[in-house]
Design a protein around this motif. Structure first.
Motif, PDB file in Angstrom:
ATOM      1  N   ASP A  98    -107.456 -27.333 -36.689  1.00  0.00           N
ATOM      2  CA  ASP A  98    -106.450 -28.156 -36.274  1.00  0.00           C
ATOM      3  C   ASP A  98    -105.225 -28.195 -37.379  1.00  0.00           C
ATOM      4  O   ASP A  98    -105.890 -29.062 -38.277  1.00  0.00           O
ATOM      5  N   TYR A  99    -103.963 -28.006 -37.137  1.00  0.00           N
ATOM      6  CA  TYR A  99    -103.261 -28.010 -38.125  1.00  0.00           C
ATOM      7  C   TYR A  99    -101.957 -28.660 -37.838  1.00  0.00           C
ATOM      8  O   TYR A  99    -101.352 -28.540 -36.768  1.00  0.00           O
ATOM      9  N   ASP A 100    -101.323 -29.532 -38.950  1.00  0.00           N
ATOM     10  CA  ASP A 100    -100.181 -30.182 -38.671  1.00  0.00           C
ATOM     11  C   ASP A 100     -99.070 -29.144 -39.221  1.00  0.00           C
ATOM     12  O   ASP A 100     -98.648 -29.279 -40.477  1.00  0.00           O
ATOM     13  N   ARG A 146     -98.774 -30.299 -34.006  1.00  0.00           N
ATOM     14  CA  ARG A 146    -100.083 -29.917 -34.264  1.00  0.00           C
ATOM     15  C   ARG A 146    -100.499 -29.019 -33.332  1.00  0.00           C
ATOM     16  O   ARG A 146    -100.192 -28.576 -32.489  1.00  0.00           O
ATOM     17  N   ARG A 197    -102.645 -29.880 -44.817  1.00  0.00           N
ATOM     18  CA  ARG A 197    -102.112 -30.070 -43.478  1.00  0.00           C
ATOM     19  C   ARG A 197    -103.068 -29.692 -42.654  1.00  0.00           C
ATOM     20  O   ARG A 197    -102.901 -29.779 -41.195  1.00  0.00           O
TER      21      ARG A 197
END
Length: 324
Positions: free
Chosen positions: A160-162, A169, A205
């Motif tokens: 799960d990446y910002d 996201r 992130r």
């Protein structure tokens, strides 16, 4: 074999070498694993040529009294380099996740004779490593460890990446090809299921991460150097490569020439002490930010696209300071 298992095997080996013997229950409890896992680990040690012995009467595993880990004979120069540099790099404000290296260096120092320890202590106090400002990656230790384990086991990870590029996201499955420290932070480089290509992800992130059962094989011939190509730092841009020609004024010319900025760079001093700097890069955006650091001490001569980009950014910067 993942990092956790390697560490556990070393702990078991140390326990067997330091004590008269240990049973499977004791080894399992000390390492937080099951008896079955201990039995597998013992077999792995035997397969590696380590003479682990089992005494049925006492139900204990041990090593022969004559067996020791092979000694490593460091020269004074080598020991100083390991202790001094690793101790410095292991400080969390210098290199995130290198605390284990720092502990290893301290153990090496403790194994030296007292007189040599004192000498090393004096010498290492004279060594200081202060790289550029870095991202400390607070609270990301577990993500870093999981990524190392995933890369070693060739297992994909869900993250799960910002994302800064998507301004949102995102969730994607990544095949971790490389974990690398570039400039200020640690990065994961691997094929993303969402983007259907190799992408770069900043470990800081990553909001959450999960190892998957999916196995993978890295593409034949893949390497970090090949992936980055002639990027100025870490972001390869599509399109043709650019031959960059910069002119630095005498005030900064020598400072620029002393540093190896890029594998393709060429430098040539003029009679007035100014410097012509040449490099071939893929993309112009990364190098433009580096150029702007030198303010009025540098001029972009080629290519025209880079000259235009820098001029536009300088114009927007000037507009900010013209406001009342």
């Amino acid at each position: 074999m993942n990092i956790k298992r390697v560490s556990r095997l070393l702990r078991i080996l140390q326990m067997l070498q330091a004590r008269a013997g240990e049973n499977a229950d004791g080894l399992a409890a000390a390492n937080g694993v099951s008896r079955r896992t201990v039995f597998r680990d013992i077999e792995s040690l035997k397969a590696a040529g380590i003479p682990v012995e089992y005494d049925r009467e006492s139900d204990r595993y041990s090593l022969p009294g004559s067996y020791f880990l092979p000694p490593t004979n460091f020269t004074a120069e080598e020991a100083l380099a390991i202790i001094g540099l690793t101790t410095e790099l292991g400080r969390r404000d210098t290199m995130p996740f290198y605390e284990a290296a720092r502990r290893a260096a301290l153990k090496l120092e403790a194994s030296l004779p007292a007189k040599l320890q004192a000498q090393m202590s004096d010498l290492t106090r004279a060594i200081h490593v202060r790289p550029r400002q870095i991202n400390l990656l607070e609270g990301k230790d577990s993500h870093y460890q999981q990524l190392l384990d995933a890369q070693a086991a060739r297992r994909a990870v869900w993250i799960d990446y910002d994302s800064l590029t998507e301004w949102d996201r995102i969730e994607t499955v990544v095949r971790p090809y490389v974990i690398t420290f570039i400039n200020r932070s640690w990065y994961l480089i691997g094929r993303s299921s969402l983007h259907k290509e190799v992408r770069t992800f900043n470990v800081d992130r990553i909001a959450s991460l999960r190892l998957l059962d999916e196995q993978f094989k890295p593409p034949r011939g893949f390497s970090l150097q090949r992936y980055l190509g002639k990027a100025w730092r870490m972001i390869p841009e599509p399109g043709n490569e650019n031959r960059v020609h910069l002119h630095f004024r005498p005030m900064v010319a020598r400072n620029v020439a002393e540093v190896h900025w890029h594998e393709t760079q060429e430098t040539e001093f003029r009679e007035d002490g100014s410097l012509d700097f040449y490099a071939t890069v893929s993309g112009i955006h990364e190098i433009s930010w580096w150029i702007l650091q030198y303010g009025d001490q540098v001029e972009v001569l080629r290519p025209a696209s880079l000259r235009k980009l820098v001029r536009e950014r300088i114009g927007r910067m000037a507009a900010i300071y013209q406001r009342k």
